[in-house]
Scaffold this motif. Sequence first.
Motif, PDB file in Angstrom:
ATOM      1  N   ASP A 218      -2.836  11.348   5.312  1.00 44.07           N
ATOM      2  CA  ASP A 218      -2.819  10.571   6.541  1.00 44.07           C
ATOM      3  C   ASP A 218      -2.279   9.155   6.363  1.00 44.07           C
ATOM      4  OD1 ASP A 218      -3.870  12.785   7.782  1.00 44.07           O
ATOM      5  OD2 ASP A 218      -5.918  11.988   7.917  1.00 44.07           O
ATOM      6  N   HIS A 219      -2.417   8.592   5.163  1.00 46.11           N
ATOM      7  CA  HIS A 219      -2.010   7.202   4.928  1.00 46.11           C
ATOM      8  C   HIS A 219      -1.161   7.075   3.667  1.00 46.11           C
ATOM      9  CE1 HIS A 219      -4.768   6.014   8.093  1.00 46.11           C
ATOM     10  NE2 HIS A 219      -5.681   6.799   7.524  1.00 46.11           N
TER      11      HIS A 219
ATOM     12  N   GLU B  84      -7.073  11.855   3.209  1.00 43.83           N
ATOM     13  CA  GLU B  84      -6.805  10.421   3.308  1.00 43.83           C
ATOM     14  C   GLU B  84      -5.412  10.107   2.762  1.00 43.83           C
ATOM     15  OE1 GLU B  84      -7.169   6.247   3.647  1.00 43.83           O
ATOM     16  OE2 GLU B  84      -8.288   7.836   4.611  1.00 43.83           O
TER      17      GLU B  84
ATOM     18  N   SER C 250       1.934   6.180   3.024  1.00 45.42           N
ATOM     19  CA  SER C 250       2.705   4.949   2.837  1.00 45.42           C
ATOM     20  C   SER C 250       1.837   3.809   2.316  1.00 45.42           C
ATOM     21  CB  SER C 250       3.369   4.522   4.147  1.00 45.42           C
ATOM     22  OG  SER C 250       4.291   5.496   4.548  1.00 45.42           O
ATOM     23  N   GLN C 251       0.642   3.684   2.849  1.00 45.19           N
ATOM     24  CA  GLN C 251      -0.257   2.616   2.407  1.00 45.19           C
ATOM     25  C   GLN C 251      -0.659   2.803   0.945  1.00 45.19           C
ATOM     26  OE1 GLN C 251      -3.449   3.059   5.175  1.00 45.19           O
ATOM     27  NE2 GLN C 251      -2.589   1.604   6.662  1.00 45.19           N
ATOM     28  N   HIS C 252      -0.946   4.033   0.572  1.00 48.97           N
ATOM     29  CA  HIS C 252      -1.377   4.296  -0.797  1.00 48.97           C
ATOM     30  C   HIS C 252      -0.224   4.130  -1.777  1.00 48.97           C
ATOM     31  CE1 HIS C 252      -5.330   5.247   0.532  1.00 48.97           C
ATOM     32  NE2 HIS C 252      -4.888   6.206   1.329  1.00 48.97           N
TER      33      HIS C 252
ATOM     34  N   ARG D  99       2.730   0.826  -5.831  1.00 45.42           N
ATOM     35  CA  ARG D  99       3.867  -0.069  -6.052  1.00 45.42           C
ATOM     36  C   ARG D  99       3.413  -1.444  -6.538  1.00 45.42           C
ATOM     37  NH1 ARG D  99       5.902   0.660  -1.158  1.00 45.42           N
ATOM     38  NH2 ARG D  99       6.801   2.681  -1.561  1.00 45.42           N
ATOM     39  N   SER D 100       2.249  -1.874  -6.078  1.00 42.71           N
ATOM     40  CA  SER D 100       1.736  -3.187  -6.466  1.00 42.71           C
ATOM     41  C   SER D 100       1.007  -3.147  -7.809  1.00 42.71           C
ATOM     42  CB  SER D 100       0.830  -3.758  -5.377  1.00 42.71           C
ATOM     43  OG  SER D 100      -0.368  -3.019  -5.290  1.00 42.71           O
TER      44      SER D 100
ATOM     45  N   ALA E  80       2.128   2.012  -1.374  1.00 45.68           N
ATOM     46  CA  ALA E  80       2.278   0.559  -1.481  1.00 45.68           C
ATOM     47  C   ALA E  80       1.295   0.011  -2.518  1.00 45.68           C
ATOM     48  CB  ALA E  80       2.063  -0.101  -0.126  1.00 45.68           C
ATOM     49  N   GLU E  81       0.079   0.563  -2.552  1.00 51.04           N
ATOM     50  CA  GLU E  81      -0.903   0.158  -3.562  1.00 51.04           C
ATOM     51  C   GLU E  81      -0.386   0.466  -4.971  1.00 51.04           C
ATOM     52  OE1 GLU E  81      -4.103  -1.184  -3.475  1.00 51.04           O
ATOM     53  OE2 GLU E  81      -3.719  -1.668  -1.381  1.00 51.04           O
TER      54      GLU E  81
END
Length: 81
Positions: free
Chosen positions: A10-11, A7, A13-15, A20-21, A17-18
């Motif tokens: 595969d993702h 996971e 960039s999304q993780h 980063r937030s 971003a999490e």
Amino acid sequence: MEIGVRELRDHLSQHLAEVRSGHTVTVTDHGRPIARIVPVDALSPLERLRQQGAVRPASQRKMAAPEPIPAAGSVSDLIDE
């Protein structure tokens, strides 16, 4: 948040971003936690204790170990002496 290695791959960039937030992402391998991705500005437990004044860095460097003493025989023989 816990995610598997696949996971994460595969993702990514999304993780990221999490993270980063401000969230922490725990990476698992076959359900076992193996790594943690934390925001850079998050303090480690040791840094937090230093900031609170609960611990402080050592005032002196650790001394080097003394040179070994040459001896014949086993440790048990030396203790018996």
